[in-house]
Design an enzyme around this catalytic site. Structure first.
Site, PDB file in Angstrom:
ATOM      1  N   HIS A   1      -3.477   6.974   3.297  1.00  0.00           N
ATOM      2  CA  HIS A   1      -3.890   5.700   2.697  1.00  0.00           C
ATOM      3  C   HIS A   1      -5.265   5.335   3.270  1.00  0.00           C
ATOM      4  O   HIS A   1      -5.480   5.366   4.477  1.00  0.00           O
ATOM      5  CB  HIS A   1      -2.850   4.633   3.026  1.00  0.00           C
ATOM      6  CG  HIS A   1      -3.298   3.250   2.700  1.00  0.00           C
ATOM      7  ND1 HIS A   1      -3.936   2.955   1.512  1.00  0.00           N
ATOM      8  CD2 HIS A   1      -3.213   2.089   3.384  1.00  0.00           C
ATOM      9  CE1 HIS A   1      -4.226   1.657   1.495  1.00  0.00           C
ATOM     10  NE2 HIS A   1      -3.805   1.116   2.622  1.00  0.00           N
TER      11      HIS A   1
ATOM     12  N   CYS B   1       0.818  -1.225   0.000  1.00  0.00           N
ATOM     13  CA  CYS B   1       0.000   0.000   0.000  1.00  0.00           C
ATOM     14  C   CYS B   1       0.848   1.270   0.000  1.00  0.00           C
ATOM     15  O   CYS B   1       0.333   2.367  -0.229  1.00  0.00           O
ATOM     16  CB  CYS B   1      -0.945   0.016   1.196  1.00  0.00           C
ATOM     17  SG  CYS B   1      -1.938  -1.463   1.313  1.00  0.00           S
TER      18      CYS B   1
ATOM     19  N   ASN C   1     -10.436  -0.244   0.476  1.00  0.00           N
ATOM     20  CA  ASN C   1      -8.990  -0.090   0.524  1.00  0.00           C
ATOM     21  C   ASN C   1      -8.422  -0.538  -0.826  1.00  0.00           C
ATOM     22  O   ASN C   1      -8.406  -1.723  -1.135  1.00  0.00           O
ATOM     23  CB  ASN C   1      -8.451  -0.965   1.670  1.00  0.00           C
ATOM     24  CG  ASN C   1      -6.940  -0.965   1.770  1.00  0.00           C
ATOM     25  OD1 ASN C   1      -6.250  -0.515   0.852  1.00  0.00           O
ATOM     26  ND2 ASN C   1      -6.421  -1.476   2.863  1.00  0.00           N
TER      27      ASN C   1
HETATM   28  O1  UT7 Z   1      -3.891  -1.560   3.494  1.00  0.00           O
HETATM   29  C1  UT7 Z   1      -3.039  -1.933   4.523  1.00  0.00           C
HETATM   30  C2  UT7 Z   1      -3.314  -3.209   5.124  1.00  0.00           C
HETATM   31  N1  UT7 Z   1      -4.549  -3.559   5.713  1.00  0.00           N
HETATM   32  C3  UT7 Z   1      -5.257  -2.862   6.625  1.00  0.00           C
HETATM   33  O2  UT7 Z   1      -5.085  -1.714   6.847  1.00  0.00           O
HETATM   34  C4  UT7 Z   1      -6.253  -3.591   7.426  1.00  0.00           C
HETATM   35  C5  UT7 Z   1      -6.092  -3.279   8.872  1.00  0.00           C
HETATM   36  N2  UT7 Z   1      -7.045  -3.991   9.690  1.00  0.00           N
HETATM   37  C6  UT7 Z   1      -8.353  -3.747   9.684  1.00  0.00           C
HETATM   38  O3  UT7 Z   1      -8.838  -2.873   8.976  1.00  0.00           O
HETATM   39  C7  UT7 Z   1      -9.214  -4.502  10.644  1.00  0.00           C
HETATM   40  O4  UT7 Z   1      -8.369  -5.290  11.466  1.00  0.00           O
HETATM   41  C8  UT7 Z   1     -10.242  -5.433   9.959  1.00  0.00           C
HETATM   42  C9  UT7 Z   1     -11.329  -4.586   9.338  1.00  0.00           C
HETATM   43  C10 UT7 Z   1      -9.593  -6.283   8.887  1.00  0.00           C
HETATM   44  C11 UT7 Z   1     -10.870  -6.333  10.996  1.00  0.00           C
HETATM   45  O5  UT7 Z   1     -11.436  -5.549  12.027  1.00  0.00           O
HETATM   46  P1  UT7 Z   1     -11.124  -5.862  13.556  1.00  0.00           P
HETATM   47  O6  UT7 Z   1     -11.897  -4.904  14.341  1.00  0.00           O
HETATM   48  O7  UT7 Z   1      -9.635  -5.864  13.725  1.00  0.00           O
HETATM   49  O8  UT7 Z   1     -11.731  -7.311  13.729  1.00  0.00           O
HETATM   50  P2  UT7 Z   1     -11.000  -8.640  14.203  1.00  0.00           P
HETATM   51  O9  UT7 Z   1     -10.183  -9.204  13.092  1.00  0.00           O
HETATM   52  O10 UT7 Z   1     -10.339  -8.407  15.531  1.00  0.00           O
HETATM   53  O11 UT7 Z   1     -12.228  -9.553  14.437  1.00  0.00           O
HETATM   54  C12 UT7 Z   1     -13.225  -9.263  15.440  1.00  0.00           C
HETATM   55  C13 UT7 Z   1     -14.364 -10.219  15.274  1.00  0.00           C
HETATM   56  C14 UT7 Z   1     -13.921 -11.668  15.159  1.00  0.00           C
HETATM   57  O12 UT7 Z   1     -14.908 -12.472  15.769  1.00  0.00           O
HETATM   58  P3  UT7 Z   1     -14.687 -13.059  17.237  1.00  0.00           P
HETATM   59  O13 UT7 Z   1     -13.453 -13.879  17.153  1.00  0.00           O
HETATM   60  O14 UT7 Z   1     -14.530 -11.853  18.124  1.00  0.00           O
HETATM   61  O15 UT7 Z   1     -15.932 -13.829  17.476  1.00  0.00           O
HETATM   62  C15 UT7 Z   1     -13.934 -11.913  13.675  1.00  0.00           C
HETATM   63  O16 UT7 Z   1     -14.128 -13.277  13.350  1.00  0.00           O
HETATM   64  O17 UT7 Z   1     -15.067  -9.919  14.076  1.00  0.00           O
HETATM   65  C16 UT7 Z   1     -15.120 -11.088  13.258  1.00  0.00           C
HETATM   66  N3  UT7 Z   1     -15.052 -10.674  11.873  1.00  0.00           N
HETATM   67  C17 UT7 Z   1     -16.138 -10.337  11.175  1.00  0.00           C
HETATM   68  N4  UT7 Z   1     -17.444 -10.326  11.481  1.00  0.00           N
HETATM   69  C18 UT7 Z   1     -18.309  -9.932  10.531  1.00  0.00           C
HETATM   70  C19 UT7 Z   1     -13.969 -10.506  11.098  1.00  0.00           C
HETATM   71  N5  UT7 Z   1     -14.326 -10.092   9.887  1.00  0.00           N
HETATM   72  C20 UT7 Z   1     -15.675  -9.981   9.898  1.00  0.00           C
HETATM   73  C21 UT7 Z   1     -16.624  -9.586   8.942  1.00  0.00           C
HETATM   74  N6  UT7 Z   1     -17.922  -9.584   9.305  1.00  0.00           N
HETATM   75  N7  UT7 Z   1     -16.285  -9.203   7.696  1.00  0.00           N
END
Ligand code: UT7
Length: 359
Positions: A255, A115, A285
């Site tokens: 970004h 990115c 993104n």
């Molecule tokens: O471009 C540069 C690189 N990438 C980024 O900048 C991405 C950076 N990270 C993020 O934007 C966020 O970490 C995400 C949007 C990818 C994920 O959000 P988060 O708040 O960090 O969620 P998490 O991965 O900690 O997951 C929290 C919960 C989990 O469930 P449990 O284990 O708490 O029951 C996940 O399984 O949310 C669940 N989850 C979802 N639920 C509904 C993960 N993805 C989804 C989804 N829909 N799409």
């Protein structure tokens, strides 16, 4: 000769017409519009159609930028495409763009810093212009990440989108142009966001494909934590290098990864969100494409005027992060057309002299 600076004289972007909303995603994976909106700020993203790819989107964005700069493809001296989703491992996507534009004089290569690729490409082009190697460059950030996504992985497929943005950078007598660029990396964190197979360490086989190793894998939470600090640090460093403070900045174009990350950076810097450009709600993104798309949209919306100080800040896989401070220039260099008229007139005169010269 007066010191030359590199200024942006053209900008453009292309986003595929196919829109994929959060509601569409609800039908594909176990997710909800509410979750995606609250956790990322994204409402919809664009997805490349079958005939579209990173080079074709780059070419469309570059054409718009060149038209704005009133620069002919035959005058372009350098094309850099920042991307981690190139058309091929090689030839470089930039070479395909060179051919499609008919930029017969241009050197062309790709830059891959995930990115952060656009900021890295801008830093290289700026250095080459300041060093006198080229007088202009088309700098592009473009991605077709939809083709690297596992559409059963809700942790990644809701986040990313496709698109391309481009700027034309030119040598100018303007007293200020790109004021600073900073780039950093930490390769020890590469496995937080990567594509395992399909290149040379793990070549593509039936097994790698069956295991889905050719898809993007991301530990989103870990990436998130690193992103805020690294972007804020890079912004601070670029400002110090430019001899400016945040108070000088009219617009920050970060970004577009996640609204919570952008808000985290603004909060850490104590920078008002009103001066931060955000369009991720419509494009998701788009990795290397996100900053040039946002910059072009900001310019189109009249949010940038000549003399405005702009801060670009990025982070991404690798890990990589960086920032750039620039003064917005925004319109073609006024003397170019006059120069080309003089050049054309002198060529015509030489032709005339040749014709009347006795044999
Ligand atoms: O471009 C540069 C690189 N990438 C980024 O900048 C991405 C950076 N990270 C993020 O934007 C966020 O970490 C995400 C949007 C990818 C994920 O959000 P988060 O708040 O960090 O969620 P998490 O991965 O900690 O997951 C929290 C919960 C989990 O469930 P449990 O284990 O708490 O029951 C996940 O399984 O949310 C669940 N989850 C979802 N639920 C509904 C993960 N993805 C989804 C989804 N829909 N799409």
């Amino acid at each position: 000769m007066a010191k030359q600076n590199a200024v942006i004289t053209g900008w453009g972007f292309y986003a595929p017409s196919k829109v994929l909303t959060n509601f569409d995603l609800e039908k594909i994976v176990d997710t909800t519009d509410q979750w995606i909106t609250e956790r990322t700020g994204i409402k919809e993203r664009r997805i490349a159609s079958d005939g579209e790819n990173t080079s074709s989107m780059s070419t469309r964005a570059a054409k718009i930028a060149l038209e704005r700069a009133r620069l002919r493809p035959s005058e372009v001296e350098l094309i850099i495409v920042g991307t981690c989703s190139p058309d091929y491992l090689f030839p470089a996507t930039a070479c395909l763009v060179q051919d499609a534009l008919g930029a017969e004089k241009a050197g062309a290569f790709d830059v891959e810093a995930a990115c952060t690729s656009f900021v890295a490409a801008l830093a290289i082009a700026n250095g080459m212009i300041l060093g006198g190697a080229v007088r202009n460059a088309v700098v592009i950030g473009a991605e077709t990440l939809s083709r690297l996504l596992d559409w059963t992985d809700r942790g990644t497929c809701v986040v990313f989108g496709d698109g391309a943005g481009a700027v034309v950078l030119e040598a100018s007598n303007a007293s200020v142009g790109i004021e600073s660029t900073v780039l950093h990396s930490d390769g020890s964190k590469g496995e937080l966001l990567y594509v395992a197979a399909g290149a040379t360490r793990i070549p593509a086989t039936r097994e790698t494909v069956e295991k889905g190793q050719h898809f993007i894998r991301m530990q989103g939470g870990e990436v998130f934590k690193l992103a805020v600090k690294s972007m804020a640090d890079a912004a601070d460093e670029a400002l110090v290098d430019a001899g400016l403070t945040l108070e000088d900045i009219v617009l920050m174009v970060p970004h577009q990864a996640n609204l919570r990350i952008i808000e985290g950076v603004a909060k850490r810097l104590r920078f008002p969100m009103e001066k931060v450009f955000v369009n991720l709600q419509r494009y998701g993104n788009t990795s290397a494409a996100s900053i040039p798309i946002a910059l072009a949209e900001a310019a189109e919306q009249g949010r940038l005027r000549r003399g405005d100080k702009v801060l670009l800040v990025a982070f991404g896989g690798g890990f990589t992060w960086g920032a750039a401070v620039l003064e917005w220039y925004g319109v073609p260099i006024p003397d170019r057309r006059e120069k080309s008229i003089v050049e054309r007139a002198s060529r015509q005169l030489e032709d005339l002299v040749d014709r009347v010269r006795p044999v």
